[in-house]
Scaffold this motif. Structure first.
Motif, PDB file in Angstrom:
ATOM      1  N   UNK A  48       1.181  22.852  16.144  1.00 30.47           N
ATOM      2  CA  UNK A  48       1.165  22.409  17.580  1.00 30.47           C
ATOM      3  C   UNK A  48       0.951  23.162  18.071  1.00 30.47           C
ATOM      4  N   UNK A  49       0.808  24.149  18.312  1.00 29.46           N
ATOM      5  CA  UNK A  49       0.295  25.142  19.547  1.00 29.46           C
ATOM      6  C   UNK A  49      -1.862  24.424  19.096  1.00 29.46           C
ATOM      7  N   UNK A  50      -2.069  24.768  17.656  1.00 24.57           N
ATOM      8  CA  UNK A  50      -3.293  25.032  17.329  1.00 24.57           C
ATOM      9  C   UNK A  50      -3.484  23.194  17.840  1.00 24.57           C
ATOM     10  N   UNK A  51      -2.896  22.593  17.494  1.00 26.04           N
ATOM     11  CA  UNK A  51      -3.611  20.993  18.394  1.00 26.04           C
ATOM     12  C   UNK A  51      -4.231  21.531  19.512  1.00 26.04           C
ATOM     13  N   UNK A  69      -7.420  21.633  24.634  1.00 29.07           N
ATOM     14  CA  UNK A  69      -7.464  22.065  25.837  1.00 29.07           C
ATOM     15  C   UNK A  69      -9.321  22.768  25.627  1.00 29.07           C
ATOM     16  N   UNK A  70      -9.714  23.647  24.201  1.00 26.35           N
ATOM     17  CA  UNK A  70     -10.915  24.117  24.294  1.00 26.35           C
ATOM     18  C   UNK A  70     -11.833  22.795  24.496  1.00 26.35           C
ATOM     19  N   UNK A 108       4.458  15.018  16.537  1.00 33.73           N
ATOM     20  CA  UNK A 108       5.901  15.452  17.381  1.00 33.73           C
ATOM     21  C   UNK A 108       6.380  14.644  17.393  1.00 33.73           C
ATOM     22  N   UNK A 109       6.986  13.577  17.205  1.00 30.06           N
ATOM     23  CA  UNK A 109       8.036  12.949  17.219  1.00 30.06           C
ATOM     24  C   UNK A 109       8.255  12.686  16.011  1.00 30.06           C
TER      25      UNK A 109
END
Length: 101
Positions: A83-86, A91-92, A31-32
């Protein structure tokens, strides 16, 4: 040849937690890096120069700056997907481990 059947699961929640912690740290670093990427690319586009002569006021965008902007537009969706896939993978993993317990 047929696949090997699964006879049972051997999930150690503490091990899952440890791995998720490491993935979380890597995701924070990513993210950074993405924020830094955006700032660096914007800076590169602004300072790429132009092939025009002297000008008054803000410099016009040159071909290199325009190419940098196009590159960002083409890759922006891929970066958001990463980012969304990570997040979805983490979560999964939490949900699957919780169901296992």
């Amino acid at each position: 040849m047929r696949g090997v059947g699964v006879t049972g699961w051997d999930i150690r929640p503490s091990g899952v937690e440890s791995v998720l912690s490491l993935v979380g740290l890597a995701a924070e670093d990513l993210s950074k890096d993405v924020r830094g990427y955006g700032e660096s690319v914007e800076d590169a586009a602004l300072h790429a120069g132009t092939i025009s002569g002297p000008y008054c006021g803000e410099a016009p965008a040159g071909p290199v700056g325009a190419a940098v902007v196009n590159f960002v537009a083409d890759t922006q969706q891929r970066i958001r997907f990463m980012a969304a896939r990570t997040k979805k993978s983490m979560d999964g993993t939490v949900k699957a481990t919780t169901e296992y317990i």
